[in-house]
Design a protein around this motif. Structure first.
Motif, PDB file in Angstrom:
ATOM      1  N   ALA A 192      -3.829   7.479   5.095  1.00 11.77           N
ATOM      2  CA  ALA A 192      -3.583   6.136   5.462  1.00 11.77           C
ATOM      3  C   ALA A 192      -4.124   5.783   6.818  1.00 11.77           C
ATOM      4  O   ALA A 192      -4.715   6.512   7.718  1.00 11.77           O
ATOM      5  N   ALA A 193      -4.859   4.386   6.716  1.00 13.83           N
ATOM      6  CA  ALA A 193      -5.366   3.971   7.676  1.00 13.83           C
ATOM      7  C   ALA A 193      -4.962   2.279   7.872  1.00 13.83           C
ATOM      8  O   ALA A 193      -4.047   1.912   7.320  1.00 13.83           O
ATOM      9  N   ASP A 194      -5.249   2.076   9.224  1.00 16.19           N
ATOM     10  CA  ASP A 194      -4.806   0.664   9.804  1.00 16.19           C
ATOM     11  C   ASP A 194      -3.269   0.443   9.718  1.00 16.19           C
ATOM     12  O   ASP A 194      -3.006  -0.249   8.852  1.00 16.19           O
ATOM     13  N   ILE A 195      -2.516   1.366  10.144  1.00 18.92           N
ATOM     14  CA  ILE A 195      -1.264   1.426  10.151  1.00 18.92           C
ATOM     15  C   ILE A 195      -0.690   0.425  11.314  1.00 18.92           C
ATOM     16  O   ILE A 195      -1.352   0.564  12.380  1.00 18.92           O
ATOM     17  N   ARG A 196       0.264  -0.499  10.838  1.00 18.60           N
ATOM     18  CA  ARG A 196       0.939  -1.492  11.707  1.00 18.60           C
ATOM     19  C   ARG A 196       2.401  -1.205  11.369  1.00 18.60           C
ATOM     20  O   ARG A 196       2.898  -1.420  10.454  1.00 18.60           O
ATOM     21  N   VAL A 197       3.077  -1.413  12.656  1.00 20.96           N
ATOM     22  CA  VAL A 197       4.434  -1.229  12.600  1.00 20.96           C
ATOM     23  C   VAL A 197       5.340  -2.210  13.596  1.00 20.96           C
ATOM     24  O   VAL A 197       4.511  -2.298  14.622  1.00 20.96           O
ATOM     25  N   ARG A 198       6.295  -2.763  13.290  1.00 17.50           N
ATOM     26  CA  ARG A 198       6.986  -3.587  14.106  1.00 17.50           C
ATOM     27  C   ARG A 198       8.609  -3.252  13.951  1.00 17.50           C
ATOM     28  O   ARG A 198       8.951  -2.700  12.767  1.00 17.50           O
ATOM     29  N   TRP A 199       9.277  -3.284  15.111  1.00 15.81           N
ATOM     30  CA  TRP A 199      10.577  -2.848  14.945  1.00 15.81           C
ATOM     31  C   TRP A 199      11.588  -3.617  15.944  1.00 15.81           C
ATOM     32  O   TRP A 199      11.058  -4.354  16.877  1.00 15.81           O
ATOM     33  N   ASP A 200      12.735  -3.674  15.478  1.00 18.48           N
ATOM     34  CA  ASP A 200      13.729  -4.172  16.342  1.00 18.48           C
ATOM     35  C   ASP A 200      14.943  -3.356  16.744  1.00 18.48           C
ATOM     36  O   ASP A 200      15.419  -2.802  15.753  1.00 18.48           O
ATOM     37  N   LEU A 201      15.304  -2.898  17.968  1.00 21.99           N
ATOM     38  CA  LEU A 201      15.923  -1.800  18.357  1.00 21.99           C
ATOM     39  C   LEU A 201      17.612  -2.215  18.050  1.00 21.99           C
ATOM     40  O   LEU A 201      18.307  -1.677  17.722  1.00 21.99           O
ATOM     41  N   ASP A 202      17.757  -3.679  18.287  1.00 27.14           N
ATOM     42  CA  ASP A 202      19.130  -4.379  18.111  1.00 27.14           C
ATOM     43  C   ASP A 202      19.611  -4.273  16.506  1.00 27.14           C
ATOM     44  O   ASP A 202      20.781  -3.717  16.499  1.00 27.14           O
ATOM     45  N   SER A 203      18.575  -4.551  15.853  1.00 28.74           N
ATOM     46  CA  SER A 203      19.033  -4.770  14.342  1.00 28.74           C
ATOM     47  C   SER A 203      18.844  -3.032  13.579  1.00 28.74           C
ATOM     48  O   SER A 203      19.057  -2.979  12.546  1.00 28.74           O
ATOM     49  N   ASN A 204      17.886  -2.395  14.201  1.00 29.60           N
ATOM     50  CA  ASN A 204      17.321  -1.320  13.604  1.00 29.60           C
ATOM     51  C   ASN A 204      16.524  -1.592  12.197  1.00 29.60           C
ATOM     52  O   ASN A 204      16.157  -0.877  11.481  1.00 29.60           O
ATOM     53  N   ASP A 205      16.036  -2.993  12.333  1.00 32.27           N
ATOM     54  CA  ASP A 205      15.168  -3.298  11.319  1.00 32.27           C
ATOM     55  C   ASP A 205      13.494  -2.919  11.786  1.00 32.27           C
ATOM     56  O   ASP A 205      13.243  -2.850  12.796  1.00 32.27           O
ATOM     57  N   SER A 206      12.722  -2.683  10.630  1.00 31.62           N
ATOM     58  CA  SER A 206      11.307  -2.319  11.087  1.00 31.62           C
ATOM     59  C   SER A 206      10.503  -2.892   9.546  1.00 31.62           C
ATOM     60  O   SER A 206      10.985  -3.001   8.483  1.00 31.62           O
ATOM     61  N   ILE A 207       9.304  -3.137   9.802  1.00 26.94           N
ATOM     62  CA  ILE A 207       8.277  -3.489   8.840  1.00 26.94           C
ATOM     63  C   ILE A 207       7.204  -2.780   9.160  1.00 26.94           C
ATOM     64  O   ILE A 207       6.928  -2.178  10.569  1.00 26.94           O
ATOM     65  N   LEU A 208       6.440  -2.278   8.156  1.00 23.59           N
ATOM     66  CA  LEU A 208       5.335  -1.098   8.187  1.00 23.59           C
ATOM     67  C   LEU A 208       4.196  -1.801   6.953  1.00 23.59           C
ATOM     68  O   LEU A 208       4.694  -1.831   6.227  1.00 23.59           O
ATOM     69  N   ARG A 209       3.070  -1.599   7.419  1.00 21.21           N
ATOM     70  CA  ARG A 209       1.949  -1.822   6.368  1.00 21.21           C
ATOM     71  C   ARG A 209       0.902  -0.615   6.758  1.00 21.21           C
ATOM     72  O   ARG A 209       0.414  -0.342   8.114  1.00 21.21           O
ATOM     73  N   PHE A 210       0.347  -0.186   5.465  1.00 16.94           N
ATOM     74  CA  PHE A 210      -0.934   0.898   5.856  1.00 16.94           C
ATOM     75  C   PHE A 210      -1.707   0.465   4.802  1.00 16.94           C
ATOM     76  O   PHE A 210      -1.240  -0.134   3.787  1.00 16.94           O
ATOM     77  N   ARG A 211      -2.952   0.945   4.809  1.00 17.56           N
ATOM     78  CA  ARG A 211      -3.838   1.143   3.655  1.00 17.56           C
ATOM     79  C   ARG A 211      -4.087   2.335   3.490  1.00 17.56           C
ATOM     80  O   ARG A 211      -3.915   3.279   4.143  1.00 17.56           O
ATOM     81  N   HIS A 212      -4.522   2.647   1.895  1.00 16.96           N
ATOM     82  CA  HIS A 212      -4.677   4.110   1.460  1.00 16.96           C
ATOM     83  C   HIS A 212      -6.096   3.962   0.558  1.00 16.96           C
ATOM     84  O   HIS A 212      -6.294   2.900   0.227  1.00 16.96           O
ATOM     85  N   THR A 213      -6.289   5.218   0.209  1.00 16.26           N
ATOM     86  CA  THR A 213      -7.468   5.171  -0.551  1.00 16.26           C
ATOM     87  C   THR A 213      -6.933   6.243  -1.901  1.00 16.26           C
ATOM     88  O   THR A 213      -5.998   6.992  -1.487  1.00 16.26           O
ATOM     89  N   GLY A 214      -7.367   6.046  -3.157  1.00 17.35           N
ATOM     90  CA  GLY A 214      -6.896   6.924  -3.974  1.00 17.35           C
ATOM     91  C   GLY A 214      -5.457   6.133  -4.593  1.00 17.35           C
ATOM     92  O   GLY A 214      -4.720   5.356  -4.203  1.00 17.35           O
ATOM     93  N   ALA A 215      -4.950   6.981  -5.425  1.00 16.90           N
ATOM     94  CA  ALA A 215      -3.466   6.915  -5.973  1.00 16.90           C
ATOM     95  C   ALA A 215      -2.679   7.319  -5.036  1.00 16.90           C
ATOM     96  O   ALA A 215      -2.776   8.651  -4.764  1.00 16.90           O
ATOM     97  N   TRP A 216      -1.700   6.435  -4.480  1.00 19.97           N
ATOM     98  CA  TRP A 216      -0.570   6.708  -3.554  1.00 19.97           C
ATOM     99  C   TRP A 216       0.592   6.697  -4.507  1.00 19.97           C
ATOM    100  O   TRP A 216       0.862   5.469  -5.014  1.00 19.97           O
ATOM    101  N   GLN A 217       1.585   7.642  -4.327  1.00 25.92           N
ATOM    102  CA  GLN A 217       2.774   7.426  -4.888  1.00 25.92           C
ATOM    103  C   GLN A 217       4.092   7.363  -4.019  1.00 25.92           C
ATOM    104  O   GLN A 217       3.803   8.303  -2.861  1.00 25.92           O
ATOM    105  N   PRO A 218       5.080   6.459  -3.903  1.00 24.57           N
ATOM    106  CA  PRO A 218       6.235   6.415  -3.048  1.00 24.57           C
ATOM    107  C   PRO A 218       6.977   7.824  -2.946  1.00 24.57           C
ATOM    108  O   PRO A 218       6.696   8.694  -3.748  1.00 24.57           O
TER     109      PRO A 218
END
Length: 134
Positions: free
Chosen positions: A56-82
């Protein structure tokens, strides 16, 4: 001036809370790749889940400690499975947070919900978007 017991402890607790975690705040971080995130150790890097692939590259993450919410984005090469704890879905719901790098409308892709964390994922080409759900 002397500060009495409870008020003194409360003040000291608030100071420690602010110094250690930012109490009531959130944050945002960017990492060039997984190696950089892992080398950074705790703090912001702790919001990058273990299942983010080594490539994974170009990883970005944002979070909120009060709500415990987060968002994450990354880029990958090849086939990636969750992660195996995630299942395909058609309507995972939207993210509670926003960021300049998070699109107002996610690009078309394949959606998953993951009961383990609880979160949702969208795989859209070489980008993976992940967000906390409730």
């Amino acid at each position: 001036m002397r500060v009495s017991g409870a008020l003194g402890l409360t003040g000291a607790g608030m100071l420690m809370c602010t110094l250690l975690t930012g109490c009531g705040t959130g944050g945002e971080a960017q990492f060039a790749d997984v190696a950089a995130a892992r080398a950074a150790g705790g703090g912001p890097a702790s919001w990058v889940p273990d299942w983010v692939p080594d490539g994974a590259a170009d990883i970005r993450v944002r979070w909120d400690l009060d709500s415990n919410d987060s968002i994450l984005r990354f880029r990958h090469t090849g086939a990636w499975q969750p992660p195996t704890a995630c299942t395909a879905t058609t309507a995972p719901g939207g993210a509670a947070l926003t960021a300049s790098w998070w699109p107002a409308q996610l690009p078309d892709g394949t959606d998953y919900t993951c009961a383990q964390q609880p979160m949702a994922l969208r795989i859209a080409g070489d980008a993976v978007y992940a967000w906390s759900t409730r």
